[in-house]
Design a protein around this motif. Sequence first.
Motif, mmCIF file in Angstrom:
data_model
loop_
_atom_site.group_PDB
_atom_site.id
_atom_site.type_symbol
_atom_site.label_atom_id
_atom_site.label_comp_id
_atom_site.label_asym_id
_atom_site.label_seq_id
_atom_site.Cartn_x
_atom_site.Cartn_y
_atom_site.Cartn_z
ATOM 1 N N VAL A 170 0.837 -1.203 0.000
ATOM 2 C CA VAL A 170 0.000 0.000 0.000
ATOM 3 C C VAL A 170 0.873 1.254 0.000
ATOM 4 O O VAL A 170 1.793 1.379 0.804
ATOM 5 N N LYS A 171 0.557 2.184 -0.878
ATOM 6 C CA LYS A 171 1.319 3.426 -0.987
ATOM 7 C C LYS A 171 1.089 4.324 0.227
ATOM 8 O O LYS A 171 -0.036 4.521 0.662
ATOM 9 N N GLY A 172 2.191 4.863 0.784
ATOM 10 C CA GLY A 172 2.105 5.746 1.933
ATOM 11 C C GLY A 172 2.371 7.196 1.575
ATOM 12 O O GLY A 172 2.243 7.584 0.409
ATOM 13 N N LEU A 173 2.779 7.990 2.568
ATOM 14 C CA LEU A 173 3.005 9.422 2.372
ATOM 15 C C LEU A 173 4.393 9.734 1.821
ATOM 16 O O LEU A 173 4.642 10.857 1.371
ATOM 17 N N GLY A 174 5.306 8.783 1.903
ATOM 18 C CA GLY A 174 6.637 8.988 1.335
ATOM 19 C C GLY A 174 7.561 9.867 2.152
ATOM 20 O O GLY A 174 8.540 10.394 1.624
ATOM 21 N N LEU A 175 7.297 10.027 3.451
ATOM 22 C CA LEU A 175 8.167 10.827 4.298
ATOM 23 C C LEU A 175 9.439 10.065 4.670
ATOM 24 O O LEU A 175 10.447 10.674 5.017
ATOM 25 N N ILE A 176 9.358 8.733 4.609
ATOM 26 C CA ILE A 176 10.513 7.886 4.873
ATOM 27 C C ILE A 176 10.703 6.945 3.688
ATOM 28 O O ILE A 176 9.728 6.370 3.180
ATOM 29 N N LYS A 177 11.927 6.791 3.273
ATOM 30 C CA LYS A 177 12.259 5.938 2.142
ATOM 31 C C LYS A 177 12.040 4.461 2.481
ATOM 32 O O LYS A 177 12.315 4.015 3.591
#
Length: 253
Positions: free
Chosen positions: A157-164
């Motif tokens: 599931v795609k997240g917010l992308g704040l952490i790689k």
Amino acid sequence: MIIMKKIIAIGGGEIKTRETILIDREIIKLSGKKKPKLLFVPTASLDSESYWKDIQKYFGKYLGCRTDVLFLVKQHPSQRVIKKKIFSADIIYVGGGNTLKMMTIWRRLGVDNLLKAAYQKGILLCGLSAGSICWFESGHSDSMAFYNPKKWKYINVKGLGLIKGINCPHYNNQTFGVKRRKHFQNMIYKVGGFGIAIDNSCAIEFLDGKYYKVLTSKKNAGAYRVYKKHGKIFSKKIEKRKNFAPIDELYKK
């Protein structure tokens, strides 16, 4: 004024039994407040009232936080109310549940962008399970089990992308008998990318997107780097240190 951006991703744990107590005390300490205002976001549990009551008892009465809640499923708050609740918090704590449903609702309501803005403002972001996955680029989720418990598969599931990376909470656990550890390793083998796996009773603290530290509330709990190299999958335990380490160390193969 220097703004410190902070995230604590927790693999999982039962707050009723205070399973994550050492991690949760670190959350409060990192807020920099004696009685921080903690905003609970229970979207993944579809605004579970019992979950909210547990948060009030645990973080409120037991740990001394001023607790508030952001219901997005059972209630339909205005954008002004949503923004005010998010930006007035010292700590934003995201609960577990259906990650896929949660991310869909957040994006529809613009909560994803508000949380990214809160991060830039230095508001501490944290949570367990779905509340761990959401901060990463994506995560290993059992969301499909909520729709069909008898026939389902783990998904990314795609997240917010704040952490790689691709996050896997509950790495030492399972859903309906399907072990996460083995399936997550197979996922990384197939899709590539870099996996950050976290056991129950374990968390990773991130500062400014540059440094990290492993936190545990049980002796054997840990976090792992999971990656593919030369056609093989590696799952290597991340060293627990007293001090922060450069985040680049997490992604070395």
